[in-house]
Design a protein around this motif. Structure first.
Motif, PDB file in Angstrom:
ATOM      1  N   GLN A 169      14.787  49.141  -8.690  1.00 17.31           N
ATOM      2  CA  GLN A 169      15.808  48.811  -7.713  1.00 17.31           C
ATOM      3  C   GLN A 169      15.390  47.625  -6.841  1.00 17.31           C
ATOM      4  O   GLN A 169      16.207  46.755  -6.514  1.00 17.31           O
ATOM      5  CB  GLN A 169      16.108  50.032  -6.836  1.00 17.31           C
ATOM      6  N   HIS A 173      17.528  44.119  -6.808  1.00 20.17           N
ATOM      7  CA  HIS A 173      18.170  43.685  -5.564  1.00 20.17           C
ATOM      8  C   HIS A 173      17.373  42.593  -4.850  1.00 20.17           C
ATOM      9  O   HIS A 173      17.656  42.282  -3.696  1.00 20.17           O
ATOM     10  CB  HIS A 173      18.356  44.879  -4.623  1.00 20.17           C
ATOM     11  N   LEU A 177      16.860  45.909  -0.023  1.00 24.92           N
ATOM     12  CA  LEU A 177      17.073  47.305  -0.375  1.00 24.92           C
ATOM     13  C   LEU A 177      16.804  48.189   0.832  1.00 24.92           C
ATOM     14  O   LEU A 177      15.922  47.903   1.636  1.00 24.92           O
ATOM     15  CB  LEU A 177      16.126  47.677  -1.530  1.00 24.92           C
TER      16      LEU A 177
END
Length: 275
Positions: A169, A173, A177
């Motif tokens: 993630q 991103h 985040l």
């Protein structure tokens, strides 16, 4: 939900160490398909002054291939621009692991790698068997093959599924985040995420996100000429431009404007040879 066992997503061809490139007479990069490794690289040190490592979230293994006094170190990620001692005129072969990956063949805790260097021969019995062959190999491709053939089965560390999700993630991103997003995605509390991630990688999730944002900024500045720093700050999730400028200078040791000027003057991208 993302598959927690899949390899980390990669946003860069190579996680950037720009001061190494600028202080080298030649710098070669070889991408790697193994999920544990970002890339291999080799360079000759032209200028030993101003050699700084910047935070990249990666562990590096660096072989000094000097004919008289060869050596090999394993280096954890710095948390801000950090002076590195490499010797002028020496040839180096390096292995940069993917962000957040701790190799499985070392006897060092993740937290003890961050901002530190270790003699690899003292913390890995496996490395001793191939050290001389690698430093004496005449070609970069030979060194890569030796490393892959012997160390390949031992590359992956003991990264948990939860940490793998956080890394995926963060890279997807570009570091912009929030822990709330990870709580919703994983079903774990922020306390559990923080504890597990820190144990697996040696840094907190917040610190890792900050490093990945810095690397995303370097990638943009290296590849786009007309960059609005206010727009870049917004794209990376900073609250304002001044916050971005302060953070960048602490991690890279110069301002974004001066950094881009140096990269353009030195033809940074042209200095890297991809093999």
């Amino acid at each position: 939900m993302l598959n927690p066992c899949s390899p980390p997503l990669r946003q860069h061809t190579a996680y950037e160490q720009p001061w190494f490139v600028l202080n080298s007479s030649r710098y070669a990069v070889v991408p790697c398909e193994h999920p544990a490794i970002s890339h291999f690289y080799a360079f000759d040190v032209a200028h030993s002054a101003d050699l700084l490592a910047v935070p990249d979230g990666c562990v590096d293994i660096v072989f000094d291939c000097d004919a008289t006094r060869p050596s090999v170190k394993i280096c954890g990620t710095p948390l801000q621009a950090q002076r590195v001692e490499l010797l002028q005129g020496h040839h180096y072969f390096g292995v940069r692991f993917a962000p957040g990956v701790i190799p499985g063949f070392i006897n060092v805790m993740a937290e003890d790698l961050t901002e530190q260097e270790w003699d690899l021969l003292q913390v890995s019995a496996f490395a001793q068997s191939i050290f001389e062959n690698i430093v004496n190999a005449p070609l970069l491709q030979d060194q890569i093959k030796l490393f892959n053939d012997y160390m390949g089965p031992r590359l992956m560390g003991r990264t948990s599924k939860l940490t793998a999700i956080v890394i995926q993630q963060a890279l997807a991103h570009r570091g912009d985040l929030r822990i709330q997003h990870l709580e919703d995605l994983s079903g774990y509390t922020s306390r559990t995420i923080h504890r597990q991630f820190s144990q697996d990688t040696g840094v907190s999730p917040k610190t890792f996100f900050r490093i990945i944002r810095c690397q995303a900024a370097l990638d943009t500045l290296n590849n786009q000429r007309d960059v609005s720093f206010s727009d870049l700050a917004l794209d990376l999730g900073f609250s304002d431009q001044s916050h971005f400028l302060r953070d960048f200078k602490k991690l890279v040791s110069t301002t974004p404007c001066e950094y881009q000027r140096k990269m353009l003057q030195s033809a940074y991208n042209e200095r890297i040879r991809f093999a």
